[in-house]
Design a protein around this motif. Structure first.
Motif, short mmCIF file in Angstrom:
data_model
loop_
_atom_site.label_atom_id
_atom_site.label_comp_id
_atom_site.label_asym_id
_atom_site.label_seq_id
_atom_site.Cartn_x
_atom_site.Cartn_y
_atom_site.Cartn_z
N SER A 219 37.33 33.95 25.34
CA SER A 219 37.76 34.22 23.73
C SER A 219 39.03 33.32 23.64
CB SER A 219 38.62 35.67 23.65
OG SER A 219 39.33 35.75 24.64
N GLU A 220 39.27 32.99 22.50
CA GLU A 220 39.99 32.11 21.69
C GLU A 220 41.42 32.06 22.42
OE1 GLU A 220 41.19 29.08 18.57
OE2 GLU A 220 39.16 30.21 19.20
N GLU A 221 42.17 33.18 22.96
CA GLU A 221 43.48 33.08 23.07
C GLU A 221 43.71 32.59 24.65
OE1 GLU A 221 41.67 35.80 22.25
OE2 GLU A 221 42.42 36.59 20.25
N SER A 222 42.61 32.41 25.44
CA SER A 222 42.71 32.33 26.93
C SER A 222 42.66 30.52 27.10
CB SER A 222 41.98 33.09 27.66
OG SER A 222 42.31 34.39 27.25
N GLY A 223 42.06 30.04 26.07
CA GLY A 223 41.47 28.43 26.53
C GLY A 223 40.01 28.32 27.46
N TYR A 224 40.11 27.46 28.36
CA TYR A 224 39.05 27.77 29.02
C TYR A 224 39.20 28.67 30.28
CZ TYR A 224 34.61 25.38 30.81
OH TYR A 224 33.30 25.36 31.42
N GLU A 225 38.88 29.78 30.10
CA GLU A 225 39.02 30.77 31.10
C GLU A 225 37.77 31.92 30.64
OE1 GLU A 225 42.81 32.75 32.00
OE2 GLU A 225 41.88 34.43 31.17
N ILE A 226 37.07 32.22 31.60
CA ILE A 226 35.90 33.14 31.64
C ILE A 226 36.23 34.46 32.43
CG2 ILE A 226 33.48 33.30 31.88
CD1 ILE A 226 33.28 30.34 31.77
N SER A 227 36.38 35.53 31.84
CA SER A 227 36.43 36.65 32.47
C SER A 227 35.11 37.41 32.95
CB SER A 227 37.17 37.80 31.57
OG SER A 227 38.61 37.24 31.24
N VAL A 228 35.13 37.82 34.14
CA VAL A 228 33.90 38.18 34.82
C VAL A 228 34.14 39.93 34.82
CG1 VAL A 228 32.06 38.02 36.59
CG2 VAL A 228 33.48 36.17 35.76
N PHE A 229 33.28 40.59 34.44
CA PHE A 229 33.22 41.96 34.43
C PHE A 229 32.02 42.46 35.04
CE2 PHE A 229 35.78 41.07 30.83
CZ PHE A 229 36.72 41.79 30.61
N ASP A 230 32.04 43.73 35.98
CA ASP A 230 30.91 44.40 36.43
C ASP A 230 30.34 44.97 35.45
OD1 ASP A 230 32.18 46.94 36.16
OD2 ASP A 230 32.77 46.94 38.28
N LEU A 231 29.07 45.66 35.46
CA LEU A 231 28.14 46.45 34.46
C LEU A 231 29.00 47.72 33.84
CD1 LEU A 231 24.69 45.50 35.43
CD2 LEU A 231 26.22 44.43 34.12
N GLU A 232 30.05 48.10 34.89
CA GLU A 232 30.79 49.38 34.31
C GLU A 232 31.88 48.78 33.31
OE1 GLU A 232 29.81 52.45 34.56
OE2 GLU A 232 28.10 51.92 35.49
N GLY A 233 32.10 47.50 33.51
CA GLY A 233 33.11 47.10 32.25
C GLY A 233 34.65 46.69 33.09
N SER A 234 34.47 46.53 34.58
CA SER A 234 35.83 46.50 35.25
C SER A 234 35.99 44.99 35.57
CB SER A 234 35.78 47.26 36.85
OG SER A 234 35.60 48.63 36.32
N LEU A 235 37.00 44.53 35.42
CA LEU A 235 37.24 42.97 35.49
C LEU A 235 37.28 42.78 37.10
CD1 LEU A 235 38.01 40.38 34.31
CD2 LEU A 235 40.49 41.04 34.46
N LYS A 236 36.34 41.60 37.46
CA LYS A 236 36.28 41.27 38.90
C LYS A 236 36.91 39.97 39.23
CE LYS A 236 31.89 41.33 40.42
NZ LYS A 236 30.69 41.08 40.42
N ARG A 237 36.93 39.30 38.09
CA ARG A 237 37.45 37.78 38.46
C ARG A 237 37.68 37.10 37.21
NH1 ARG A 237 32.98 36.07 41.02
NH2 ARG A 237 33.49 36.70 42.88
N LYS A 238 38.49 36.00 37.30
CA LYS A 238 38.58 34.86 36.13
C LYS A 238 38.22 33.41 36.66
CE LYS A 238 42.09 37.75 33.61
NZ LYS A 238 43.43 37.49 32.97
N ILE A 239 37.57 32.68 35.89
CA ILE A 239 37.40 31.54 35.98
C ILE A 239 37.90 30.62 35.24
CG2 ILE A 239 35.41 29.71 36.28
CD1 ILE A 239 33.68 32.18 36.66
N LYS A 240 38.81 29.39 35.68
CA LYS A 240 39.46 28.70 34.99
C LYS A 240 39.19 27.35 35.34
CE LYS A 240 43.81 31.47 34.12
NZ LYS A 240 45.48 31.28 34.07
N LYS A 241 39.21 26.48 34.21
CA LYS A 241 38.87 25.08 34.31
C LYS A 241 39.54 24.20 33.54
CE LYS A 241 34.97 21.94 34.14
NZ LYS A 241 35.34 20.85 33.03
N ASP A 242 39.97 22.96 34.09
CA ASP A 242 40.43 21.89 33.23
C ASP A 242 39.58 21.39 32.30
OD1 ASP A 242 42.87 22.32 34.51
OD2 ASP A 242 42.29 20.80 36.10
N TYR A 243 39.83 20.82 31.17
CA TYR A 243 38.73 20.19 30.22
C TYR A 243 39.38 19.12 29.52
CZ TYR A 243 40.57 22.87 26.32
OH TYR A 243 41.58 23.45 25.37
N ARG A 244 38.60 18.32 28.86
CA ARG A 244 38.71 17.18 28.13
C ARG A 244 38.55 17.74 26.63
NH1 ARG A 244 35.52 14.82 32.00
NH2 ARG A 244 36.75 13.22 33.40
#
Length: 358
Positions: A219-244
């Motif tokens: 989402s907009e607020e987090s920049g290049y950051e992808i949140s990974v949830f399981d199918l019950e909606g619990s946050l498992k991991r975040k993926i961050k990346k530098d970008y141009r």
């Protein structure tokens, strides 16, 4: 450092750190080659004869059969092709009666090989067998925009809400199988330029998708950051990346100037850069494909970052799933990549590639 995956912990959640270039992980293929197998092209006479006109979206069943939805159906809404692209049949008539869809807006295949149509005329999900027989209907919220059936029987919904006097809300929610209970996954508030509030002319980033095991959200607020949830909606991991950062193009500015209503234009402004991401999809092995605004060598191609199931950037590729400066759907299943694209003629086609990792 490129050989060792960087991880940190934030608030008890694992965060995977990626840089501009992919990691070089021993035993991990680093190059994805897409070899075209066939396409279902709405400009061709044999496809026109099926009755398929305005190709809108698509999905697959467990056997690899392909289902296409007509955005402006004259009679039938869903068109079925076998896994080699040969037309089989069409079904679900447009209409208000039983077993018909009044205003088909979107559809997806369920893990049970049922296809589910979001009908904004009836404000319901219409569930059919893959042969086209009606099975049941379930009421939905009036401003439901997209949905995904999940492997645990639940549904993921994107809903639009309005907060007076001038704020729009995009809400991603996880619903129970009967659609009676829901859990909020993530939401984003944005200004509404129709009410006189200043807003960006570029898209506000709120992209999401799912795999058989995960839900992915950026989402907009987090920049290049992808949140990974399981199918019950619990946050498992975040993926961050530098970008141009990609600067807003003159082509995009001209498109907005032409497309935006006159009463909205005065409330829009152009930031210097586009958002980091514009689309996500995952394959059945939980490799995640993240579409950036970086362009490829050919017209309408954009660069995708590819992350492995651990969240490490392992490769990049280009794909031209684009129409009217917006991404179109793409999916990856059983070593094949399926991509909607718009041709120079304006006709749309579904292109099917074989995925070769090296």
């Amino acid at each position: 450092k490129q050989n060792k995956l960087e991880k940190i912990m934030e608030g008890g959640v694992e965060v995977v750190i990626n840089h501009l270039e992919p990691y070089k992980i021993k035993g991990q293929p680093a190059t994805l080659i897409l070899e075209k197998e066939f396409s279902i092209d709405t400009e061709k006479d044999d496809i026109m004869k099926t009755g398929l006109g305005q190709l809108h979206t698509f999905d697959l069943d467990s056997e690899g059969n392909i289902y296409l939805m007509d955005a402006e159906p004259q009679q039938n809404i869903i068109f079925k092709f076998d896994r080699n692209g040969s037309f089989m049949t069409s079904f679900v008539r447009k209409g208000q009666g039983p077993g018909e869809s009044q205003f088909p807006f979107y559809f997806q295949m369920s893990p049970l090989d049922e296809f589910v149509i979001m009908d904004h005329g009836k404000e319901k999900l219409l569930i059919f067998s893959r042969e086209g027989s009606p099975k049941k209907e379930m009421p939905i919220e009036p401003l439901s925009y997209r949905f995904k059936p999940l492997f645990n029987g639940k549904f993921l919904f994107l809903e639009m809400q309005f907060e007076p006097p001038s704020t729009d809300i995009q809400l991603l929610s996880l619903y129970s199988p009967d659609l009676k209970d829901k859990k909020e996954i993530q939401k984003m508030k944005t200004p509404n330029p129709f009410t006189g509030k200043q807003a960006k002319a570029t898209p506000y980033m709120f992209v999401w998708n799912n795999s058989d095991r995960n839900i992915y959200v950026a989402s907009e607020e987090s920049g290049y950051e992808i949140s990974v949830f399981d199918l019950e909606g619990s946050l498992k991991r975040k993926i961050k990346k530098d970008y141009r950062p990609v600067e807003v193009s003159e082509e995009f500015k001209k498109y907005v100037e032409k497309a935006a209503p006159e009463n909205v234009k005065k409330n829009l402004y152009f930031p210097r850069h586009m958002p980091p991401l514009q689309y996500l999809f995952a394959d059945d092995e939980d490799n995640l494909f993240a579409m950036t605004y970086e362009t490829g060598k050919r017209a309408n191609e954009h660069i995708y970052d590819i992350f492995n199931p651990e969240g490490a950037l392992i490769a990049r590729m280009s794909l031209d799933n684009y129409s009217d400066l917006r991404p179109m759907e793409a999916k990856a299943r059983k070593k094949r990549l399926y991509s909607l694209r718009e041709k120079e003629s304006g006709y749309k086609e579904l292109v099917v590639y074989r995925m070769i990792w090296k």
